[in-house]
Scaffold this motif. Structure first.
Motif, PDB file in Angstrom:
ATOM      1  N   GLY A   1      70.028  41.945 -41.790  1.00 31.92           N
ATOM      2  CA  GLY A   1      70.049  40.502 -41.651  1.00 31.92           C
ATOM      3  C   GLY A   1      71.434  39.902 -41.678  1.00 31.92           C
ATOM      4  O   GLY A   1      71.618  38.733 -41.307  1.00 31.92           O
ATOM      5  N   ASP A   2      72.455  40.664 -42.127  1.00 30.00           N
ATOM      6  CA  ASP A   2      73.831  40.172 -42.186  1.00 30.00           C
ATOM      7  C   ASP A   2      74.613  40.639 -40.961  1.00 30.00           C
ATOM      8  O   ASP A   2      74.186  41.531 -40.217  1.00 30.00           O
ATOM      9  CB  ASP A   2      74.523  40.661 -43.450  1.00 30.00           C
ATOM     10  N   ALA A   3      75.785  40.063 -40.776  1.00 27.36           N
ATOM     11  CA  ALA A   3      76.659  40.447 -39.662  1.00 27.36           C
ATOM     12  C   ALA A   3      78.110  40.290 -40.078  1.00 27.36           C
ATOM     13  O   ALA A   3      78.463  39.375 -40.837  1.00 27.36           O
ATOM     14  CB  ALA A   3      76.368  39.590 -38.427  1.00 27.36           C
TER      15      ALA A   3
ATOM     16  N   HIS B   1      73.800  48.316 -35.573  1.00 27.46           N
ATOM     17  CA  HIS B   1      74.309  48.204 -34.215  1.00 27.46           C
ATOM     18  C   HIS B   1      75.745  47.664 -34.206  1.00 27.46           C
ATOM     19  O   HIS B   1      76.186  47.021 -35.167  1.00 27.46           O
ATOM     20  CB  HIS B   1      73.423  47.276 -33.369  1.00 27.46           C
ATOM     21  N   THR B   2      76.426  47.928 -33.073  1.00 27.75           N
ATOM     22  CA  THR B   2      77.808  47.466 -32.903  1.00 27.75           C
ATOM     23  C   THR B   2      77.980  46.902 -31.498  1.00 27.75           C
ATOM     24  O   THR B   2      77.541  47.515 -30.514  1.00 27.75           O
ATOM     25  CB  THR B   2      78.809  48.607 -33.118  1.00 27.75           C
ATOM     26  N   LEU B   3      78.644  45.754 -31.428  1.00 29.38           N
ATOM     27  CA  LEU B   3      78.962  45.105 -30.154  1.00 29.38           C
ATOM     28  C   LEU B   3      80.467  44.881 -30.100  1.00 29.38           C
ATOM     29  O   LEU B   3      81.078  44.477 -31.094  1.00 29.38           O
ATOM     30  CB  LEU B   3      78.215  43.778 -30.030  1.00 29.38           C
ATOM     31  N   LEU B   4      81.043  45.132 -28.935  1.00 30.02           N
ATOM     32  CA  LEU B   4      82.461  44.863 -28.723  1.00 30.02           C
ATOM     33  C   LEU B   4      82.593  43.775 -27.661  1.00 30.02           C
ATOM     34  O   LEU B   4      82.100  43.919 -26.548  1.00 30.02           O
ATOM     35  CB  LEU B   4      83.202  46.127 -28.275  1.00 30.02           C
ATOM     36  N   TYR B   5      83.265  42.709 -28.034  1.00 32.18           N
ATOM     37  CA  TYR B   5      83.456  41.552 -27.154  1.00 32.18           C
ATOM     38  C   TYR B   5      84.911  41.545 -26.704  1.00 32.18           C
ATOM     39  O   TYR B   5      85.814  41.152 -27.433  1.00 32.18           O
ATOM     40  CB  TYR B   5      83.098  40.279 -27.924  1.00 32.18           C
ATOM     41  N   ASP B   6      85.160  42.058 -25.498  1.00 36.28           N
ATOM     42  CA  ASP B   6      86.484  42.227 -24.896  1.00 36.28           C
ATOM     43  C   ASP B   6      87.250  43.378 -25.548  1.00 36.28           C
ATOM     44  O   ASP B   6      86.981  43.766 -26.692  1.00 36.28           O
ATOM     45  CB  ASP B   6      87.300  40.937 -24.921  1.00 36.28           C
ATOM     46  N   THR B   7      88.226  43.893 -24.796  1.00 33.11           N
ATOM     47  CA  THR B   7      88.890  45.136 -25.195  1.00 33.11           C
ATOM     48  C   THR B   7      90.389  45.003 -25.380  1.00 33.11           C
ATOM     49  O   THR B   7      91.077  46.004 -25.518  1.00 33.11           O
ATOM     50  CB  THR B   7      88.615  46.217 -24.141  1.00 33.11           C
ATOM     51  N   GLY B   8      90.898  43.772 -25.388  1.00 38.40           N
ATOM     52  CA  GLY B   8      92.320  43.581 -25.625  1.00 38.40           C
ATOM     53  C   GLY B   8      93.155  43.766 -24.374  1.00 38.40           C
ATOM     54  O   GLY B   8      92.657  44.136 -23.311  1.00 38.40           O
ATOM     55  N   PRO B   9      94.461  43.532 -24.475  1.00 38.95           N
ATOM     56  CA  PRO B   9      95.337  43.520 -23.303  1.00 38.95           C
ATOM     57  C   PRO B   9      95.817  44.901 -22.862  1.00 38.95           C
ATOM     58  O   PRO B   9      95.771  45.872 -23.614  1.00 38.95           O
ATOM     59  CB  PRO B   9      96.519  42.667 -23.761  1.00 38.95           C
ATOM     60  N   LEU B  10      96.299  44.934 -21.635  1.00 41.65           N
ATOM     61  CA  LEU B  10      97.026  46.089 -21.101  1.00 41.65           C
ATOM     62  C   LEU B  10      98.504  45.861 -21.403  1.00 41.65           C
ATOM     63  O   LEU B  10      99.106  44.901 -20.939  1.00 41.65           O
ATOM     64  CB  LEU B  10      96.798  46.199 -19.596  1.00 41.65           C
TER      65      LEU B  10
ATOM     66  N   ALA C   1      69.334  37.126 -24.117  1.00 40.89           N
ATOM     67  CA  ALA C   1      69.284  37.092 -25.583  1.00 40.89           C
ATOM     68  C   ALA C   1      68.652  38.368 -26.110  1.00 40.89           C
ATOM     69  O   ALA C   1      67.808  38.982 -25.448  1.00 40.89           O
ATOM     70  CB  ALA C   1      68.517  35.864 -26.068  1.00 40.89           C
ATOM     71  N   TRP C   2      69.056  38.772 -27.295  1.00 33.31           N
ATOM     72  CA  TRP C   2      68.458  39.916 -27.984  1.00 33.31           C
ATOM     73  C   TRP C   2      68.688  39.759 -29.484  1.00 33.31           C
ATOM     74  O   TRP C   2      69.497  38.920 -29.923  1.00 33.31           O
ATOM     75  CB  TRP C   2      69.034  41.236 -27.471  1.00 33.31           C
ATOM     76  N   GLU C   3      68.009  40.564 -30.255  1.00 33.34           N
ATOM     77  CA  GLU C   3      68.110  40.461 -31.710  1.00 33.34           C
ATOM     78  C   GLU C   3      68.211  41.843 -32.324  1.00 33.34           C
ATOM     79  O   GLU C   3      67.501  42.770 -31.929  1.00 33.34           O
ATOM     80  CB  GLU C   3      66.885  39.723 -32.272  1.00 33.34           C
ATOM     81  N   TRP C   4      69.150  41.982 -33.286  1.00 35.27           N
ATOM     82  CA  TRP C   4      69.334  43.222 -34.039  1.00 35.27           C
ATOM     83  C   TRP C   4      69.205  42.924 -35.537  1.00 35.27           C
ATOM     84  O   TRP C   4      69.981  42.123 -36.084  1.00 35.27           O
ATOM     85  CB  TRP C   4      70.722  43.835 -33.790  1.00 35.27           C
ATOM     86  N   GLU C   5      68.280  43.526 -36.208  1.00 31.81           N
ATOM     87  CA  GLU C   5      68.126  43.410 -37.671  1.00 31.81           C
ATOM     88  C   GLU C   5      68.260  41.970 -38.168  1.00 31.81           C
ATOM     89  O   GLU C   5      68.945  41.693 -39.152  1.00 31.81           O
ATOM     90  CB  GLU C   5      69.153  44.292 -38.398  1.00 31.81           C
ATOM     91  N   GLY C   6      67.640  41.037 -37.479  1.00 32.06           N
ATOM     92  CA  GLY C   6      67.671  39.650 -37.924  1.00 32.06           C
ATOM     93  C   GLY C   6      68.875  38.859 -37.467  1.00 32.06           C
ATOM     94  O   GLY C   6      69.051  37.703 -37.861  1.00 32.06           O
ATOM     95  N   VAL C   7      69.722  39.441 -36.634  1.00 35.02           N
ATOM     96  CA  VAL C   7      70.893  38.749 -36.087  1.00 35.02           C
ATOM     97  C   VAL C   7      70.643  38.528 -34.596  1.00 35.02           C
ATOM     98  O   VAL C   7      70.373  39.486 -33.857  1.00 35.02           O
ATOM     99  CB  VAL C   7      72.190  39.560 -36.290  1.00 35.02           C
ATOM    100  N   ARG C   8      70.733  37.267 -34.152  1.00 35.15           N
ATOM    101  CA  ARG C   8      70.389  36.919 -32.774  1.00 35.15           C
ATOM    102  C   ARG C   8      71.672  36.716 -31.948  1.00 35.15           C
ATOM    103  O   ARG C   8      72.630  36.075 -32.390  1.00 35.15           O
ATOM    104  CB  ARG C   8      69.548  35.644 -32.735  1.00 35.15           C
ATOM    105  N   PHE C   9      71.661  37.265 -30.721  1.00 36.77           N
ATOM    106  CA  PHE C   9      72.782  37.156 -29.782  1.00 36.77           C
ATOM    107  C   PHE C   9      72.289  36.429 -28.532  1.00 36.77           C
ATOM    108  O   PHE C   9      71.242  36.792 -27.976  1.00 36.77           O
ATOM    109  CB  PHE C   9      73.300  38.547 -29.398  1.00 36.77           C
ATOM    110  N   THR C  10      73.060  35.437 -28.070  1.00 32.61           N
ATOM    111  CA  THR C  10      72.657  34.653 -26.904  1.00 32.61           C
ATOM    112  C   THR C  10      73.866  34.436 -25.995  1.00 32.61           C
ATOM    113  O   THR C  10      74.940  34.018 -26.462  1.00 32.61           O
ATOM    114  CB  THR C  10      72.098  33.276 -27.319  1.00 32.61           C
TER     115      THR C  10
END
Length: 772
Positions: free
Chosen positions: A521-523, A543-552, A621-630
């Motif tokens: 339930g936490d993130a 679960h793990t999500l990566l939002y962008d990968t940084g610069p070149l 949208a999806w949900e992982w262990e009580g954490v919602r992503f939209t």
């Protein structure tokens, strides 16, 4: 003596862990009092005298480290002269290193022509050749010892600050490089003198000539850079793919000049000199062969260290060998532990910041382990079987003994390292490196070509071994590593010692310590410090999500391989469930190749068609262990029409649970903010807002800020970036919120657990040299 040296070392190490230094007048007084008391207590041989002397030695170490640190801190760049053009005259102090668009070099400042400007004595400069005229570029060849008049723009030492990351500021501070910057492209540099006569410049010019001769003989050879690195310490000549191979096989320490190379060269010269000395009766009568061998070995070690640029690892080894050489020359048997501790004392007296380097700990640990194994094998029968058994025991000791530090510092080790080193250590140390050094003295092309052939055979062997996986795991806590140390010693006790299996039990916690994860339930949302770019890691319980990968950063370097992947592995992330590459710009997508190679994601969302992803579209949208992503932006229709900028296609993500919400906005601009306000104003309300487009003037409209209503805002931004982000007027608009900046605060942790809390890495890990 042993306890006093250890106490001194602890005092030095204690200071390097501090946020601020104590006042120097207090430290001077403490130093005087400690010396007087130590002289008085030294006469007492009872328990009180020994305990008091040990404590005073710790205070001496503390005071010594403070005094040297204060002296170095006085050599600084005033904040008011950051980012301003300054004309200076100085000397190219060391071997320049080429990179994709120019050269990087150390520069000794002799004078400052700009009125009122104050600069440090030694700085690191980059000269970007791409902006020069072709005719001028052909004439520009930087060489050590040249005096130049340059117009430069500088900034204080600054590096990315992330958990388990490389402390670039500490690296600069140890080397006395107190500012970094670049040569201004519109101001033509003027070479004033071809060579400035000074001993260190003579050595650097010699190194430059040797490097040139290497590449003249081997212009297109794949491993010529390795030979140059082994001879003169030019590690920049080794391509990144070869470094990757060395890490996979555990032989990285062999491909750059380390303590092992200096020691082996000293041993070779000592052995050869002793053998030749014994051939002459007159020489034997003049000086015993053992002393002649010791002197020759020490001189060889000193010469090789200078040829290698007198890098910090070579310095430490030379100091250690100096202690051993003095003991042997005087005929005193100090013992292994005293010799090692005296070397430690000498290193810390000359370089108290050595304790910040992983190489310091690994080199002293390796030498200590070798002494320990050698002592335990005294009296073992001689012969080829004994030699083979001794070599195997040494390999086993170094492999097992350095495991706690390798896992604590790098979170990985090579499973094939013993096999690779069993061949590579003798071949590189006793054949390849000596032949490269011999070519530096006698430039006979066939000598270097034969050496390259031997190195090629070794590289093919390493490539064959590299197919085996590398052991990788989360970073163990310091306590687990400390528990493993007695386990190592227990395992390495002589055969027949009872209950050696206890050592293995002490090692197990370090290998199987679970990685921390949020509760169900936490993130945790980590905004990494990648400079002028973006990389955000979102973790839930499973679960793990990566939002962008940084610069070149360059053709061979990006935030993915340097920051993002090491961080994920240190945190125990073995599976990347979702990768979101928000848009095409290289400051957001520069590290995508390294991330996908190291941790192939299960699902990829992006607006970049070349990545062959699933499109990110508003409404997903999806949900992982009580954490919602939209996903809130872009809409499906945006893919069918030409947009003004790639920024307008940025994927916007909302992360929400019962504790609060975070809005990740990437590089959206004013028009996208208006579209979001029109489509879903209720979904914009958040507790934490990632400021759009790094705080540029084209984003963060007042209406958008009001709709978000965030109490905390985070700006991912590079230190003194050329875009001048964040803009002052934008920062002013967020005045009602608490502001976090990655250039000032380092990586920022957003915890959605029983509420919303934020913390920064620089606050938790601040050291006295940061920002100075």
């Amino acid at each position: 003596m042993r306890s006093s040296i250890i106490a001194f070392a602890l005092g030095v190490g204690f200071i390097q862990m501090q946020e601020n230094l104590p006042a120097w007048p207090l430290v001077v007084g403490l130093l005087v009092v400690a010396l007087l008391l130590l002289f008085w207590l030294g006469r007492r041989q009872d328990t009180i005298g020994r305990a008091g002397s040990t404590l005073l030695c710790a205070l001496l170490g503390l005071a010594w480290a403070v005094l040297l640190a204060e002296h170095r801190l006085q050599d600084y760049l005033p904040a008011e002269w950051e980012g301003r053009d300054v004309q200076i005259v100085g000397v190219v102090a060391a071997l320049p290193h080429a990179f994709e668009r120019g050269e990087r070099f150390e520069f000794d400042v002799e004078s400052v022509d700009t009125p009122g400007a104050r600069l440090p004595q030694r700085i690191m400069l980059s000269w970007y050749h791409g902006v020069l005229e072709d005719e001028w570029r052909e004439k520009l060849v930087l060489r050590p010892g040249e005096r130049w008049r340059l117009t430069v723009r500088l900034k204080r030492p600054h590096g990315n600050a992330n958990p388990h990351g490389f402390d670039y500021e500490a690296w600069l501070f140890e080397r006395g490089l107190r500012a970094t910057g670049y040569v201004r492209p519109r101001a033509v540099g003027e070479r004033l003198d071809d060579f400035v006569l000074r001993p260190d410049y003579v050595i650097e010019r010699w190194r430059e000539r040797i490097r040139r001769s290497f590449f003249e003989v081997l212009p297109d050879a794949p491993y010529g850079g390795i030979l140059a690195a082994l001879a003169i310490g030019d590690e920049q000549a080794i391509p990144s793919d070869q470094w990757r191979l060395f890490r996979q096989t555990g032989v990285t320490h062999l491909m750059s000049i380390s303590g092992l190379h200096v020691t082996m060269v000293a041993a070779l010269f000592a052995g050869l000199s002793g053998w030749l000395w014994r051939r002459s009766e007159r020489l034997m009568l003049f000086l015993p062969a053992q002393k002649a061998a010791v002197a020759a070995g020490w001189l060889a070690a000193g010469g090789y260290s200078l040829l290698a640029g007198f890098a910090v690892p070579a310095q430490r080894t030379l100091y250690m060998l100096t202690v051993v050489a003095l003991a042997l020359w005087s005929g005193r048997n100090l013992g292994a532990s005293r010799s090692l501790l005296l070397a430690l004392l000498l290193v810390l007296l000359l370089d108290p910041w050595a304790v910040l380097s992983p190489g310091f700990w690994l080199s002293f640990a390796a030498v200590g382990l070798l002494f320990f194994v050698a002592t335990s094998r005294v009296g073992v029968a001689r012969g080829w079987r004994a030699v083979l058994a001794g070599w195997s025991a040494t390999q086993w000791a170094v492999t097992i003994g350095t495991l706690p530090m390798l896992l604590l510092m790098f979170q990985q080790f090579s499973l094939v390292s013993p096999a690779a080193n069993a061949l590579a250590i003798p071949l590189v140390s006793f054949v390849i490196t000596p032949l490269a050094l011999l070519f530096a003295v006698i430039p006979w092309p066939l000598l270097l070509q034969g050496d390259h052939w031997l190195l090629s055979a070794l590289m093919h062997f390493l490539e064959w071994l590299a197919v085996w996986p590398v052991w990788q795991q989360p970073a163990p806590p310091l306590a687990a590593a400390l528990v493993a140390v007695p386990g190592v010693i227990w395992l390495l006790l002589p055969r027949g010692f009872p209950a050696r299996w206890v050592g293995l039990c002490l090692l197990l916690p370090m290998f199987f310590w679970p990685a921390p994860r949020p509760a169900a339930g936490d993130a945790w949302v980590d905004v990494l410090d990648v400079g002028q770019g973006l990389a955000v890691v979102v973790r839930t319980a499973g679960h793990t999500l990566l939002y962008d990968t940084g610069p070149l950063y360059s053709a061979e370097s990006d935030a993915g391989q340097r920051i993002v992947v090491p961080y994920l592995r240190a945190q125990g992330v073995e599976q990347l469930d979702v990768l979101i590459v928000t848009h095409r710009d290289k400051d957001h997508s520069g590290g995508v190749a390294a991330v996908r190679e190291a941790l192939p994601p299960t699902r990829t969302l992006s607006s970049v068609a070349e990545l062959q992803p699933e499109r990110c579209v508003a409404g997903q949208a999806w949900e992982w262990e009580g954490v919602r992503f939209t996903i809130l932006h872009p809409v499906d229709g945006d893919y069918d029409r030409r947009v003004a900028k790639t920024n307008n296609m940025s994927c916007v993500l909302r992360v929400e649970n019962a504790a609060g919400s975070v809005l990740l906005t990437s590089d959206i601009e004013a028009r996208d903010e208006q579209a979001l306000l029109a489509r879903s104003p209720a979904l914009l309300a958040s507790d934490v807002l990632l400021v759009p487009h790094h705080g540029s003037a084209t984003s963060s409209t007042r209406a958008f800020i009001a709709a978000a209503g965030a109490r905390e805002v985070v700006i991912p931004v590079g230190y003194r970036n050329r875009f001048q982000h964040p803009r002052p007027e934008v920062v002013e608009r967020y005045g009602a919120s608490r502001l976090w900046r990655t250039d000032r605060d380092g990586a920022v942790r957003i915890s959605l657990a029983g509420g919303v809390s934020l913390s920064s890495y620089r606050t938790a890990y601040r050291r006295y040299w940061h920002g100075e």
